[in-house]
Design a protein around this motif. Sequence first.
Motif, PDB file in Angstrom:
ATOM      1  N   SER A  18       0.814  -1.218   0.000  1.00  0.00           N
ATOM      2  CA  SER A  18       0.000   0.000   0.000  1.00  0.00           C
ATOM      3  C   SER A  18       0.846   1.265   0.000  1.00  0.00           C
ATOM      4  CB  SER A  18      -0.954   0.002   1.203  1.00  0.00           C
ATOM      5  OG  SER A  18      -1.915  -1.022   1.050  1.00  0.00           O
ATOM      6  N   ARG A  19       2.033   1.190   0.591  1.00  0.00           N
ATOM      7  CA  ARG A  19       2.953   2.340   0.622  1.00  0.00           C
ATOM      8  C   ARG A  19       3.860   2.383  -0.606  1.00  0.00           C
ATOM      9  NH1 ARG A  19       4.214   0.156   5.618  1.00  0.00           N
ATOM     10  NH2 ARG A  19       6.275  -0.341   4.846  1.00  0.00           N
ATOM     11  N   GLY A  20       3.820   1.324  -1.417  1.00  0.00           N
ATOM     12  CA  GLY A  20       4.740   1.247  -2.548  1.00  0.00           C
ATOM     13  C   GLY A  20       6.158   0.925  -2.122  1.00  0.00           C
ATOM     14  N   ASP A  21       6.297   0.281  -0.975  1.00  0.00           N
ATOM     15  CA  ASP A  21       7.605  -0.031  -0.380  1.00  0.00           C
ATOM     16  C   ASP A  21       8.122  -1.371  -0.913  1.00  0.00           C
ATOM     17  OD1 ASP A  21       9.794  -0.558   1.199  1.00  0.00           O
ATOM     18  OD2 ASP A  21       8.763  -0.174   3.101  1.00  0.00           O
ATOM     19  N   MET A  22       8.723  -1.325  -2.098  1.00  0.00           N
ATOM     20  CA  MET A  22       9.211  -2.540  -2.739  1.00  0.00           C
ATOM     21  C   MET A  22      10.415  -3.142  -2.008  1.00  0.00           C
ATOM     22  SD  MET A  22       7.061  -3.110  -5.082  1.00  0.00           S
ATOM     23  CE  MET A  22       5.631  -2.123  -4.682  1.00  0.00           C
ATOM     24  N   ASP A  23      11.193  -2.323  -1.310  1.00  0.00           N
ATOM     25  CA  ASP A  23      12.333  -2.862  -0.558  1.00  0.00           C
ATOM     26  C   ASP A  23      11.858  -3.782   0.563  1.00  0.00           C
ATOM     27  OD1 ASP A  23      14.222  -1.569  -2.140  1.00  0.00           O
ATOM     28  OD2 ASP A  23      14.295   0.186  -0.819  1.00  0.00           O
ATOM     29  N   THR A  24      10.812  -3.384   1.274  1.00  0.00           N
ATOM     30  CA  THR A  24      10.270  -4.241   2.332  1.00  0.00           C
ATOM     31  C   THR A  24       9.692  -5.507   1.724  1.00  0.00           C
ATOM     32  OG1 THR A  24       9.873  -2.427   3.857  1.00  0.00           O
ATOM     33  CG2 THR A  24       8.546  -4.409   4.181  1.00  0.00           C
ATOM     34  N   LEU A  25       8.936  -5.382   0.631  1.00  0.00           N
ATOM     35  CA  LEU A  25       8.389  -6.583  -0.013  1.00  0.00           C
ATOM     36  C   LEU A  25       9.510  -7.515  -0.456  1.00  0.00           C
ATOM     37  CD1 LEU A  25       5.470  -5.098  -2.118  1.00  0.00           C
ATOM     38  CD2 LEU A  25       5.297  -6.535  -0.085  1.00  0.00           C
ATOM     39  N   ARG A  26      10.567  -6.965  -1.023  1.00  0.00           N
ATOM     40  CA  ARG A  26      11.712  -7.785  -1.447  1.00  0.00           C
ATOM     41  C   ARG A  26      12.295  -8.560  -0.262  1.00  0.00           C
ATOM     42  NH1 ARG A  26      14.939  -7.910  -5.754  1.00  0.00           N
ATOM     43  NH2 ARG A  26      14.019  -6.035  -6.644  1.00  0.00           N
ATOM     44  N   SER A  27      12.367  -7.920   0.891  1.00  0.00           N
ATOM     45  CA  SER A  27      12.946  -8.587   2.071  1.00  0.00           C
ATOM     46  C   SER A  27      12.050  -9.691   2.627  1.00  0.00           C
ATOM     47  CB  SER A  27      13.231  -7.553   3.164  1.00  0.00           C
ATOM     48  OG  SER A  27      12.025  -7.132   3.792  1.00  0.00           O
ATOM     49  N   MET A  28      10.776  -9.679   2.260  1.00  0.00           N
ATOM     50  CA  MET A  28       9.812 -10.641   2.783  1.00  0.00           C
ATOM     51  C   MET A  28       9.635 -11.866   1.899  1.00  0.00           C
ATOM     52  SD  MET A  28       6.918  -7.897   3.861  1.00  0.00           S
ATOM     53  CE  MET A  28       5.799  -9.165   4.405  1.00  0.00           C
ATOM     54  N   MET A  29      10.145 -11.797   0.667  1.00  0.00           N
ATOM     55  CA  MET A  29       9.922 -12.868  -0.302  1.00  0.00           C
ATOM     56  C   MET A  29      11.211 -13.606  -0.621  1.00  0.00           C
ATOM     57  SD  MET A  29       7.389 -11.190  -3.088  1.00  0.00           S
ATOM     58  CE  MET A  29       5.860 -10.421  -2.621  1.00  0.00           C
ATOM     59  N   ALA A  30      11.050 -14.884  -0.918  1.00  0.00           N
ATOM     60  CA  ALA A  30      12.185 -15.687  -1.381  1.00  0.00           C
ATOM     61  C   ALA A  30      12.609 -15.173  -2.762  1.00  0.00           C
ATOM     62  CB  ALA A  30      11.786 -17.150  -1.463  1.00  0.00           C
ATOM     63  N   SER A  31      13.865 -15.347  -3.097  1.00  0.00           N
ATOM     64  CA  SER A  31      14.363 -14.852  -4.388  1.00  0.00           C
ATOM     65  C   SER A  31      13.665 -15.527  -5.567  1.00  0.00           C
ATOM     66  CB  SER A  31      15.875 -15.040  -4.487  1.00  0.00           C
ATOM     67  OG  SER A  31      16.195 -16.418  -4.421  1.00  0.00           O
ATOM     68  N   ASP A  32      13.181 -16.748  -5.366  1.00  0.00           N
ATOM     69  CA  ASP A  32      12.498 -17.469  -6.436  1.00  0.00           C
ATOM     70  C   ASP A  32      10.970 -17.480  -6.252  1.00  0.00           C
ATOM     71  OD1 ASP A  32      12.459 -19.146  -4.232  1.00  0.00           O
ATOM     72  OD2 ASP A  32      13.013 -20.941  -5.355  1.00  0.00           O
ATOM     73  N   ALA A  33      10.446 -16.501  -5.535  1.00  0.00           N
ATOM     74  CA  ALA A  33       9.002 -16.420  -5.286  1.00  0.00           C
ATOM     75  C   ALA A  33       8.237 -16.349  -6.605  1.00  0.00           C
ATOM     76  CB  ALA A  33       8.677 -15.193  -4.436  1.00  0.00           C
ATOM     77  N   SER A  34       6.991 -16.847  -6.575  1.00  0.00           N
ATOM     78  CA  SER A  34       6.107 -16.803  -7.740  1.00  0.00           C
ATOM     79  C   SER A  34       4.765 -16.207  -7.337  1.00  0.00           C
ATOM     80  CB  SER A  34       5.867 -18.201  -8.300  1.00  0.00           C
ATOM     81  OG  SER A  34       7.045 -18.743  -8.827  1.00  0.00           O
ATOM     82  N   HIS A  35       4.205 -15.400  -8.228  1.00  0.00           N
ATOM     83  CA  HIS A  35       2.861 -14.843  -8.033  1.00  0.00           C
ATOM     84  C   HIS A  35       2.041 -15.273  -9.242  1.00  0.00           C
ATOM     85  CE1 HIS A  35       0.281 -11.354  -6.415  1.00  0.00           C
ATOM     86  NE2 HIS A  35      -0.458 -12.061  -7.244  1.00  0.00           N
ATOM     87  N   HIS A  36       0.935 -15.986  -8.989  1.00  0.00           N
ATOM     88  CA  HIS A  36       0.076 -16.523 -10.032  1.00  0.00           C
ATOM     89  C   HIS A  36      -1.195 -15.679 -10.099  1.00  0.00           C
ATOM     90  CE1 HIS A  36       2.817 -19.923  -9.826  1.00  0.00           C
ATOM     91  NE2 HIS A  36       2.630 -19.893  -8.521  1.00  0.00           N
ATOM     92  N   VAL A  37      -1.464 -15.098 -11.270  1.00  0.00           N
ATOM     93  CA  VAL A  37      -2.591 -14.186 -11.467  1.00  0.00           C
ATOM     94  C   VAL A  37      -3.593 -14.846 -12.408  1.00  0.00           C
ATOM     95  CG1 VAL A  37      -3.267 -11.894 -12.256  1.00  0.00           C
ATOM     96  CG2 VAL A  37      -1.046 -12.221 -11.150  1.00  0.00           C
ATOM     97  N   PRO A  38      -4.855 -14.995 -11.958  1.00  0.00           N
ATOM     98  CA  PRO A  38      -5.854 -15.674 -12.788  1.00  0.00           C
ATOM     99  C   PRO A  38      -6.354 -14.796 -13.928  1.00  0.00           C
ATOM    100  CG  PRO A  38      -6.903 -14.808 -10.830  1.00  0.00           C
ATOM    101  CD  PRO A  38      -5.420 -14.527 -10.690  1.00  0.00           C
ATOM    102  N   GLY A  39      -7.033 -15.429 -14.870  1.00  0.00           N
ATOM    103  CA  GLY A  39      -7.679 -14.708 -15.946  1.00  0.00           C
ATOM    104  C   GLY A  39      -6.988 -14.876 -17.274  1.00  0.00           C
ATOM    105  N   SER A  40      -7.491 -14.137 -18.247  1.00  0.00           N
ATOM    106  CA  SER A  40      -6.917 -14.173 -19.599  1.00  0.00           C
ATOM    107  C   SER A  40      -6.803 -12.748 -20.125  1.00  0.00           C
ATOM    108  CB  SER A  40      -7.785 -15.037 -20.516  1.00  0.00           C
ATOM    109  OG  SER A  40      -9.119 -14.568 -20.531  1.00  0.00           O
ATOM    110  N   HIS A  41      -6.085 -11.948 -19.395  1.00  0.00           N
ATOM    111  CA  HIS A  41      -5.855 -10.549 -19.764  1.00  0.00           C
ATOM    112  C   HIS A  41      -4.350 -10.303 -19.799  1.00  0.00           C
ATOM    113  CE1 HIS A  41      -4.990  -9.699 -15.511  1.00  0.00           C
ATOM    114  NE2 HIS A  41      -6.077 -10.409 -15.227  1.00  0.00           N
ATOM    115  N   PRO A  42      -3.914  -9.150 -20.264  1.00  0.00           N
ATOM    116  CA  PRO A  42      -2.474  -8.902 -20.424  1.00  0.00           C
ATOM    117  C   PRO A  42      -1.644  -9.020 -19.142  1.00  0.00           C
ATOM    118  CG  PRO A  42      -3.724  -7.302 -21.681  1.00  0.00           C
ATOM    119  CD  PRO A  42      -4.719  -8.073 -20.857  1.00  0.00           C
TER     120      PRO A  42
END
Length: 131
Positions: A18-42
């Motif tokens: 929500s703050r746009g704090d990508m550094d904190t998000l980076r510190s919370m995720m594994a280097s090989d993390a995956s995010h799966h987004v449903p649907g058939s859009h770009p």
Amino acid sequence: MAEHPHALLIRKGYEAFSRGDMDTLRSMMASDASHHVPGSHPLSGDFKGIDTVLGYYGQLMEETGGTFRVELRSVLVDGRGHAVALHHATARRGDKSLDEDGGIIFRIVGDKITDLDECVADIDVDDAFWS
């Protein structure tokens, strides 16, 4: 009763997003993390690797002129490395608006998020908004 560490991790992640704090998000995720987004859009599909996942988050903001918002509603945990976050998302793209419930199923190993499976209330609404 204290909140489970995995619930705290997810709450911290939503706050950072929500703050746009990508550094904190980076510190919370594994280097090989995956995010799966449903649907058939770009913007649907599988985003693999921390840089790709964070890049996807940047695309959300870019495509919506910074209007994309998520309000965390609740976090559920199983104590075995899974958490489910329920949220409400809003955004604008040109003359289109998004206003829907969704969620993410998280896999946590140790203290790092390794996998995010996103779910939405209505895939057709999502496809129309992001297309």
